[in-house]
Each structure stands twice: as structure tokens, then as C-alpha cells.
Design a protein around this motif. Structure first.
Motif, PDB file in Angstrom:
ATOM      1  N   GLN A 150     -12.966   6.156  -5.049  1.00 17.12           N
ATOM      2  CA  GLN A 150     -13.718   5.661  -6.241  1.00 17.12           C
ATOM      3  C   GLN A 150     -12.722   5.061  -7.045  1.00 17.12           C
ATOM      4  O   GLN A 150     -13.302   4.091  -7.909  1.00 17.12           O
ATOM      5  N   ALA A 151     -11.297   5.021  -7.102  1.00 18.56           N
ATOM      6  CA  ALA A 151     -10.754   4.057  -7.887  1.00 18.56           C
ATOM      7  C   ALA A 151     -10.321   2.765  -7.318  1.00 18.56           C
ATOM      8  O   ALA A 151     -10.396   1.571  -7.975  1.00 18.56           O
ATOM      9  N   PHE A 152     -10.489   2.789  -5.951  1.00 22.40           N
ATOM     10  CA  PHE A 152     -10.001   1.224  -5.428  1.00 22.40           C
ATOM     11  C   PHE A 152     -10.832   0.716  -4.514  1.00 22.40           C
ATOM     12  O   PHE A 152     -10.940  -0.323  -4.374  1.00 22.40           O
ATOM     13  N   GLY A 153     -11.961   1.563  -3.948  1.00 25.42           N
ATOM     14  CA  GLY A 153     -12.760   1.180  -3.081  1.00 25.42           C
ATOM     15  C   GLY A 153     -12.271   1.328  -1.740  1.00 25.42           C
ATOM     16  O   GLY A 153     -11.146   1.207  -1.218  1.00 25.42           O
ATOM     17  N   ALA A 154     -13.330   1.630  -0.735  1.00 24.60           N
ATOM     18  CA  ALA A 154     -12.969   2.108   0.595  1.00 24.60           C
ATOM     19  C   ALA A 154     -12.286   0.811   1.522  1.00 24.60           C
ATOM     20  O   ALA A 154     -11.484   0.984   2.085  1.00 24.60           O
ATOM     21  N   GLU A 155     -12.833  -0.607   1.058  1.00 32.49           N
ATOM     22  CA  GLU A 155     -12.499  -1.699   1.563  1.00 32.49           C
ATOM     23  C   GLU A 155     -11.031  -1.862   1.613  1.00 32.49           C
ATOM     24  O   GLU A 155     -10.474  -2.634   2.373  1.00 32.49           O
ATOM     25  N   ARG A 156     -10.746  -1.545   0.354  1.00 28.41           N
ATOM     26  CA  ARG A 156      -8.981  -1.938   0.026  1.00 28.41           C
ATOM     27  C   ARG A 156      -8.012  -0.667   0.565  1.00 28.41           C
ATOM     28  O   ARG A 156      -6.950  -1.069   0.771  1.00 28.41           O
ATOM     29  N   LEU A 157      -8.674   0.261   1.125  1.00 27.54           N
ATOM     30  CA  LEU A 157      -7.499   1.311   1.713  1.00 27.54           C
ATOM     31  C   LEU A 157      -7.359   1.186   3.030  1.00 27.54           C
ATOM     32  O   LEU A 157      -8.133   0.339   3.807  1.00 27.54           O
ATOM     33  N   GLY A 158      -6.334   1.831   3.652  1.00 25.54           N
ATOM     34  CA  GLY A 158      -5.785   1.560   4.995  1.00 25.54           C
ATOM     35  C   GLY A 158      -6.493   2.392   5.857  1.00 25.54           C
ATOM     36  O   GLY A 158      -7.458   3.230   5.358  1.00 25.54           O
ATOM     37  N   ALA A 159      -6.528   2.601   7.263  1.00 26.91           N
ATOM     38  CA  ALA A 159      -7.344   3.246   8.217  1.00 26.91           C
ATOM     39  C   ALA A 159      -7.229   4.710   7.806  1.00 26.91           C
ATOM     40  O   ALA A 159      -8.413   5.422   8.041  1.00 26.91           O
ATOM     41  N   ARG A 160      -5.990   5.192   7.492  1.00 28.67           N
ATOM     42  CA  ARG A 160      -5.887   6.517   7.561  1.00 28.67           C
ATOM     43  C   ARG A 160      -6.579   7.370   6.259  1.00 28.67           C
ATOM     44  O   ARG A 160      -7.210   8.277   6.549  1.00 28.67           O
ATOM     45  N   LEU A 161      -6.623   6.489   5.192  1.00 26.79           N
ATOM     46  CA  LEU A 161      -7.281   6.965   3.915  1.00 26.79           C
ATOM     47  C   LEU A 161      -8.865   6.904   4.254  1.00 26.79           C
ATOM     48  O   LEU A 161      -9.537   7.968   3.840  1.00 26.79           O
ATOM     49  N   ARG A 162      -9.234   5.702   4.866  1.00 27.02           N
ATOM     50  CA  ARG A 162     -10.686   5.535   4.972  1.00 27.02           C
ATOM     51  C   ARG A 162     -11.254   6.706   6.147  1.00 27.02           C
ATOM     52  O   ARG A 162     -12.379   7.384   5.733  1.00 27.02           O
ATOM     53  N   SER A 204       0.235  -5.306 -12.501  1.00 25.38           N
ATOM     54  CA  SER A 204       0.041  -3.879 -12.332  1.00 25.38           C
ATOM     55  C   SER A 204      -0.272  -3.796 -10.826  1.00 25.38           C
ATOM     56  O   SER A 204      -1.260  -4.554 -10.402  1.00 25.38           O
ATOM     57  N   VAL A 205       0.566  -3.200 -10.143  1.00 28.29           N
ATOM     58  CA  VAL A 205       0.348  -3.043  -8.660  1.00 28.29           C
ATOM     59  C   VAL A 205       0.488  -1.557  -8.290  1.00 28.29           C
ATOM     60  O   VAL A 205       1.077  -0.644  -8.518  1.00 28.29           O
ATOM     61  N   TYR A 206      -0.805  -1.159  -7.564  1.00 30.66           N
ATOM     62  CA  TYR A 206      -1.125   0.055  -7.120  1.00 30.66           C
ATOM     63  C   TYR A 206      -0.771   0.008  -5.252  1.00 30.66           C
ATOM     64  O   TYR A 206      -1.358  -0.729  -4.648  1.00 30.66           O
ATOM     65  N   VAL A 207       0.134   0.763  -4.881  1.00 29.70           N
ATOM     66  CA  VAL A 207       0.581   0.861  -3.471  1.00 29.70           C
ATOM     67  C   VAL A 207       0.060   2.219  -2.793  1.00 29.70           C
ATOM     68  O   VAL A 207       0.398   3.232  -3.414  1.00 29.70           O
ATOM     69  N   SER A 208      -0.565   2.220  -1.777  1.00 32.83           N
ATOM     70  CA  SER A 208      -0.628   3.399  -0.904  1.00 32.83           C
ATOM     71  C   SER A 208       0.551   3.570  -0.206  1.00 32.83           C
ATOM     72  O   SER A 208       1.056   2.761   0.742  1.00 32.83           O
ATOM     73  N   VAL A 209       1.046   4.536  -0.432  1.00 29.39           N
ATOM     74  CA  VAL A 209       2.465   5.180   0.367  1.00 29.39           C
ATOM     75  C   VAL A 209       2.091   5.518   1.753  1.00 29.39           C
ATOM     76  O   VAL A 209       2.972   5.071   2.612  1.00 29.39           O
ATOM     77  N   GLU A 210       1.270   6.264   1.889  1.00 33.62           N
ATOM     78  CA  GLU A 210       0.698   6.449   3.308  1.00 33.62           C
ATOM     79  C   GLU A 210       0.479   5.257   4.204  1.00 33.62           C
ATOM     80  O   GLU A 210       0.896   5.180   5.236  1.00 33.62           O
ATOM     81  N   ASP A 211      -0.188   4.238   3.936  1.00 33.73           N
ATOM     82  CA  ASP A 211      -0.562   3.125   4.600  1.00 33.73           C
ATOM     83  C   ASP A 211       0.336   1.795   4.205  1.00 33.73           C
ATOM     84  O   ASP A 211       0.189   0.773   4.717  1.00 33.73           O
ATOM     85  N   ARG A 212       1.280   2.221   3.359  1.00 31.57           N
ATOM     86  CA  ARG A 212       2.072   1.026   2.978  1.00 31.57           C
ATOM     87  C   ARG A 212       1.378  -0.388   2.566  1.00 31.57           C
ATOM     88  O   ARG A 212       1.782  -1.300   3.042  1.00 31.57           O
ATOM     89  N   VAL A 213       0.246  -0.205   1.712  1.00 33.38           N
ATOM     90  CA  VAL A 213      -0.559  -1.421   1.330  1.00 33.38           C
ATOM     91  C   VAL A 213      -0.527  -1.531   0.061  1.00 33.38           C
ATOM     92  O   VAL A 213      -0.959  -0.122  -0.639  1.00 33.38           O
ATOM     93  N   ALA A 214      -0.808  -2.719  -0.433  1.00 37.61           N
ATOM     94  CA  ALA A 214      -1.205  -2.751  -2.011  1.00 37.61           C
ATOM     95  C   ALA A 214      -2.744  -2.719  -2.093  1.00 37.61           C
ATOM     96  O   ALA A 214      -3.371  -3.376  -1.423  1.00 37.61           O
ATOM     97  N   VAL A 215      -3.322  -1.667  -2.720  1.00 39.78           N
ATOM     98  CA  VAL A 215      -4.614  -1.481  -2.869  1.00 39.78           C
ATOM     99  C   VAL A 215      -5.206  -1.837  -3.791  1.00 39.78           C
ATOM    100  O   VAL A 215      -6.459  -2.135  -4.261  1.00 39.78           O
ATOM    101  N   SER A 216      -4.497  -2.422  -5.079  1.00 39.55           N
ATOM    102  CA  SER A 216      -4.818  -3.086  -6.226  1.00 39.55           C
ATOM    103  C   SER A 216      -3.811  -3.983  -6.882  1.00 39.55           C
ATOM    104  O   SER A 216      -2.744  -3.273  -6.963  1.00 39.55           O
ATOM    105  N   GLU A 217      -4.242  -5.062  -7.438  1.00 43.49           N
ATOM    106  CA  GLU A 217      -3.151  -5.957  -8.016  1.00 43.49           C
ATOM    107  C   GLU A 217      -3.851  -6.505  -9.291  1.00 43.49           C
ATOM    108  O   GLU A 217      -4.908  -7.122  -9.092  1.00 43.49           O
TER     109      GLU A 217
END
Length: 345
Positions: A150-162, A204-217
Motif C-alpha cells: 500500500q505504501a510503496f507499490g508492489a513493483e518497488r518491493l523485492g521478490a521476498r516481500l512480493r 527522504s529514502v525508504y529502504v527495505s532491510v529484508e531485500d536491501r533495496v531502496a523502495v522510495s526516494e
């Protein structure tokens, strides 16, 4: 002093009781009274607790319409604050200030308007600039897979979270929100510049700790975190609180209450002295209990007299309570009451 925030170091089950080792709630109540007083005196939602003025008040003399414009803008802000969740979040902020000495209030804008949130002390890590002002906040928090989509969109998330969003949407994952000034200074307050939100003064940067990717900038025109500190020692970043000052009294009061309670229990329901062979069956000490003893013996159940002084324990408790209330300024913040009050009081 704030048991519901007692998961800074170790987190327990959600909804679990956190007062098992607490024997006196004076410090909790004193901190709540201090927070309520600050809220009522500084940011009372029932009053007009702020106003707007120009940086150069002399400019108002030549154009009275400026006063009306400023008043209208202040009314707009008050309306926005009233419609938002500012009031309950400010109360949480004041509770953190009295207990921990450092609070963290975050403001963002969504379709509904302004939205405030007082962040947990366990989430936030802050840094100062050269002038001693907080300009950097790293916040580690948890989102469920569904919330992350809901916050970042599925396309911005890593494979584990999707994958989790499809199979176990309630599974939680760690994220980090980093807000810091851009090295190049970013655009001025008038606009975002050619780079859009990524060129604003604060990144402002949001980072997914699990996938180690920036999901929003993106970025902010102004720093979105407000980090007040009750009192700050030179050379330190985090604040110190009235709760820290009175912590020895709080710990002493808790220990004295436990000891006094045990002494009172012994005085009301004292231990019994039982002869080793004078009674038949187990001794029944409850009201109306019947005990059988051997005929012809003079042995009896007798209470064990103790030398505890419950009154002295209660006196020490009251002294500690008064010290705790004084440390939280309760004696200054609360009026005395009664018929001796003056009209001004």
C-alpha cells in the motif's frame, strides 16, 4: 514511568502486562500529570495557542490588510490542526519528554490532510548539525507485507516481500526511513528545481532491510521530524528528563513499597508457630478452620511476633512520593484549591 514504552531494549508479546514488578504508580501518574499540564498550557486544542507575524513587524503599520491576511492564514492552520490527529500525538510526545527527555514527532501530508505520529524511542536515531539542531533522523520500523504494498507499490518491493504479499500479507518486515540534508543543499523553498522532489533540501529514502533495496526516494522542503529535548548536556545528542533526575527515588519507592507490603501482610496475617507433634492433620489457618489436637496436651498454635515497623515504611514512602511529584513539577503546575484561593488563582 512509562510501562507501555518498556520495549526499547527488548520487545515482549503485544498486549502483555508490563507492570508485574511495579508496586507503586506514583511516577507514572506524575509523568501523566506533567504531560497533561504541558498539553493544556502550551498546545491546548480548545484555544488559539499560536499566531502568525511577519519577520519585520514594522511592515504592518503601512498595510492593515496584512494583519487580516495573517489572521486568516493562522485560522487555516488551526483548522488543519483541529481536523488532524495532532492533539493525541502531542500528548504522547509530552509523555516521552517527561520520561526519556527526547521526543520525536513526524508530520506528513496525505489525501486527508496533515497526519502526525509520535515515533517510539526505540525506532529513532538522530544526529545534530553544526548548530546543535537535529537535522538527521534514521527510523527503523516494521510494515506488514500488505502495508508495504500500500505504501510503496508492489513493483518497488523485492521478490521476498512480493511473495509474502501474495501468500502471507500479515507477515512483518523491517524498513528504514532516512531523512537527512542533501550535500548540495537542494533547491530553495520556492520550488523543487529540475530534479523534482529528489532535489529538495532534505532527502527522504525508504529502504527495505529484508531485500536491501531502496523502495522510495523523494525529499522535503523542510525537515519533517520535530525532535524536542527536555534538557541537553553539552556534547550529548539525546536529552535528559525529569524522570532521569528522580530515577533513584522511583526505584527506592518501589523497593520500599514491596518491603512494607510484606511487613503489613505479616502483621495482618502473621506466620504461626506450630508444635511438631501436638496436632492431628494439616493446620487450617483460614477463618472458621477447625484444628484437632491430642487430648491432654497444652500445645497451641501461636502467631510469630515480628519486629517490623509498618508505620516507618509508610512514612518513608510518602517522603519519596513527595520528592517524585516535586521532580515532575506537580506542586507548581497544580493549583492548591480550596476556599483560600484568590481570584487570580
Amino acid at each position: 514511568m512509562l510501562p507501555r514504552r518498556a520495549d526499547v531494549i527488548a520487545r515482549g508479546p503485544r498486549g502483555a502486562r508490563r507492570t508485574e514488578k511495579l508496586f507503586d504508580a506514583t511516577a507514572i501518574h506524575a509523568n501523566e500529570l506533567l504531560a497533561a499540564a504541558l498539553h493544556a498550557m502550551l498546545t491546548n486544542p480548545a484555544t488559539r495557542w499560536f499566531d502568525l507575524r511577519l519577520a519585520r513587524p514594522a511592515a504592518l503599520r503601512g498595510d492593515p490588510s496584512l494583519r487580516d491576511w495573517l489572521k486568516g492564514e493562522a485560522d487555516t492552520l488551526i483548522g488543519a490542526f483541529t481536523e488532524s490527529n495532532l492533539a493525541p500525538q502531542l500528548h504522547e510526545l509530552y509523555l516521552d519528554l517527561g520520561c526519556f527527555g527526547t521526543g520525536c514527532l513526524y508530520v506528513e501530508e496525505d489525501r486527508a490532510g496533515l497526519r502526525f505520529s509520535t515515533r517510539h524511542p526505540a525506532e529513532t536515531y538522530v544526529a545534530e548539525n553544526a548548530h546543535g539542531l537535529i537535522d538527521t533522523v534514521y527510523r527503523r520500523f516494521a510494515f506488514t507485507a500488505r502495508q508495504a504494498v500500500q505504501a510503496f507499490g508492489a513493483e518497488r518491493l523485492g521478490a521476498r516481500l512480493r511473495g509474502a504479499a501474495a501468500k502471507s500479507p500479515d507477515e512483518e518486515f523491517a524498513f528504514v526511513h532516512a531523512v537527512f540534508p542533501r550535500a548540495e543543499g537542494g533547491a530553495g523553498p520556492g520550488g523543487a528545481g529540475k530534479g523534482g522532489s529528489r532535489s529538495l533540501p532534505f532527502a527522504s529514502v525508504y529502504v527495505s532491510v529484508e531485500d536491501r533495496v531502496a523502495v522510495s526516494e523523494s525529499g522535503y522542503h523542510e525537515f519533517p521530524y520535530m525532535v524536542p529535548r527536555w534538557a541537553k548536556v553539552s556534547g550529548e545528542v539525546y536529552g535528559r528528563s525529569p524522570g532521569m533526575t528522580v530515577l533513584p527515588d522511583v526505584k527506592m519507592l518501589n523497593e520500599i513499597c514491596r518491603t512494607t507490603l510484606r511487613a503489613a501482610q505479616k502483621a495482618v496475617d502473621p506466620p504461626l508457630m506450630i508444635p511438631d507433634d501436638g496436632f492431628l492433620g494439616p493446620v487450617r489457618a483460614m477463618p472458621g478452620g477447625i484444628n484437632y489436637y491430642r487430648a491432654g496436651t497444652a500445645d497451641r498454635n501461636e502467631p510469630l511476633a515480628g519486629g517490623g515497623n509498618v508505620g516507618l515504611g509508610l512514612e518513608i514512602e510518602e517522603r519519596r512520593r513527595a520528592q517524585i511529584r516535586s521532580a515532575f513539577f506537580i506542586d507548581q503546575l497544580q493549583l492548591s484549591g480550596g476556599p483560600q484561593m484568590t481570584a487570580t488563582e
